[in-house]
Design an enzyme around this catalytic site. Structure first.
Site, PDB file in Angstrom:
ATOM      1  CG  PHE A  11      -1.563   1.253   1.603  1.00  0.00           C
ATOM      2  CD1 PHE A  11      -2.082   2.125   0.665  1.00  0.00           C
ATOM      3  CD2 PHE A  11      -1.628   1.605   2.949  1.00  0.00           C
ATOM      4  CE1 PHE A  11      -2.646   3.338   1.040  1.00  0.00           C
ATOM      5  CE2 PHE A  11      -2.203   2.803   3.336  1.00  0.00           C
ATOM      6  CZ  PHE A  11      -2.699   3.674   2.393  1.00  0.00           C
ATOM      7  CG  ASP A  31       6.120  -6.645  -1.560  1.00  0.00           C
ATOM      8  OD1 ASP A  31       5.493  -7.666  -1.214  1.00  0.00           O
ATOM      9  OD2 ASP A  31       5.806  -5.503  -1.202  1.00  0.00           O
ATOM     10  CB  THR A  35      -0.223  -7.504   2.179  1.00  0.00           C
ATOM     11  OG1 THR A  35       0.998  -6.790   2.392  1.00  0.00           O
ATOM     12  CG2 THR A  35      -0.512  -8.379   3.398  1.00  0.00           C
ATOM     13  CB  ALA A  74       9.415  -5.308   3.804  1.00  0.00           C
ATOM     14  CE1 TYR A 141       3.684  -2.648  12.997  1.00  0.00           C
ATOM     15  CE2 TYR A 141       2.414  -1.111  14.318  1.00  0.00           C
ATOM     16  CZ  TYR A 141       3.115  -1.402  13.173  1.00  0.00           C
ATOM     17  OH  TYR A 141       3.250  -0.433  12.198  1.00  0.00           O
ATOM     18  CB  VAL A 184     -10.640   1.439  10.312  1.00  0.00           C
ATOM     19  CG1 VAL A 184     -10.248   2.905  10.402  1.00  0.00           C
ATOM     20  CG2 VAL A 184     -12.098   1.265  10.649  1.00  0.00           C
ATOM     21  CB  ILE A 200     -17.613  -0.276  15.207  1.00  0.00           C
ATOM     22  CG1 ILE A 200     -18.027   0.381  13.884  1.00  0.00           C
ATOM     23  CG2 ILE A 200     -16.851   0.704  16.093  1.00  0.00           C
ATOM     24  CD1 ILE A 200     -19.018   1.520  14.056  1.00  0.00           C
TER      25      ILE A 200
END
Length: 306
Positions: A11, A31, A35, A74, A141, A184, A200
């Site tokens: 993205f 890559d 994804t 990445a 993360y 989101v 949600i």
């Protein structure tokens, strides 16, 4: 300049590649396509399919290509999954970074631009967050991204490889993966367009700082030339609740869909927004796209893509 962009089919990375190519740089994209998509990669960039956790493979690429700049996007980015599987997160975000840097010190790399996190870096503190605050990430993360920053500082101090760590808030825009747990705006947009009601998490009052991808790309451009070394927040200093995101998207897509609530996700903080004063001082950067305009652009992209 010759620039290696890891995660350059993803993205954010693919948008960065587009801009670097447009500016005349020689770009190599690496890559694993977990994804990312090859159709996102500019036909003016060289593409190599490889995974940063494959030590021998990624190091041979860095040594052979000898990039002047490494733009490292990445990563594993799913907060919830990092809570379930911290080892997987660490293998990608810490060991993957080390694999790259060990080769970079031999390849003559002059700078690393690193995609970090601002939203998951500071913990539950009063907002907006700034870079003087102590880093207290609440998820594996966030911890892995902070660890990578500390390693980058190590390679700077010992081997003289400068780095700029761009601590992103919640980035959104065209090409975002709507099938993970992150993003989101993308998730809500795609589901609502398909007539499905998104869930949600929690009561929808948690807030985030949403920054449009084109603004993030410009931070990656400005980071190429700066003499600054260290961490910079890339956000908007504005908080938007999940309920507000849902309402804005339903308004843009002209639907009267009702909100649907589910349980909170573990490891997520309640609120975040990033003060960008330092990025403005050091890079001359500031966000230019407000949320309403950005959502309109995302909706238009999904309509065109479907």
């Amino acid at each position: 300049m010759k620039i290696l962009v890891t995660g350059g089919a993803g993205f954010i990375g693919s948008h960065v590649v587009d801009r670097y190519v447009e500016l005349g740089h020689e770009v190599v994209v690496c890559d694993n396509l977990s994804t990312g998509k090859t159709e996102f990669v500019s036909d003016r960039a060289k593409f190599i399919e490889a995974d940063i956790i494959d030590k021998d493979r990624i190091q041979s690429i860095v040594r052979e290509e000898k990039p002047e700049i490494i733009n490292h996007h990445a990563a594993h980015i799913q907060v919830g999954y990092s809570v379930q599987n911290p080892q997987f997160d660490a293998e990608n975000n810490i060991l993957g970074t080390l694999h790259i840097m060990e080769a970079a010190k031999e390849a003559g790399t002059k700078k690393v631009v690193f995609a970090a996190t601002g939203g998951a870096m500071y913990g539950n503190k009063p907002t907006p967050f700034d870079e003087t605050m102590k880093e207290q990430p609440l998820s594996p993360y966030g911890i892995s991204k902070r660890a990578a920053e500390l390693y980058l500082n190590y390679y700077y101090e010992l081997y003289g490889i400068p780095f700029v760590s761009l601590r992103y808030s919640n980035v959104y825009g065209p090409r975002q993966n709507a099938h993970g747990e992150s993003g989101v705006v993308a998730i809500f947009s795609e589901m609502i367009m398909a007539g499905k009601t998104p869930v949600i998490n929690g009561d929808g009052t948690h807030t985030r700082d949403y920054v449009y991808v084109a603004d993030v790309v410009e931070a990656n451009v400005l980071a190429l030339e700066t003499d600054f070394v260290g961490e910079l927040n890339i956000g908007t200093n504005t908080e938007i609740s999940t309920n507000e995101v849902f309402d804005k998207i339903t308004q843009v897509l002209k639907t009267d869909m009702e909100r649907n609530y589910g349980p909170d996700r573990p490891g997520e903080q309640v609120t975040s927004s990033l003060r960008y004063d330092k990025a403005r001082e050091k890079l001359g950067w500031e966000p230019k796209t407000d949320f309403d305009e950005g959502v309109q652009k995302v909706a238009a992209w999904y309509k065109q893509s479907n």
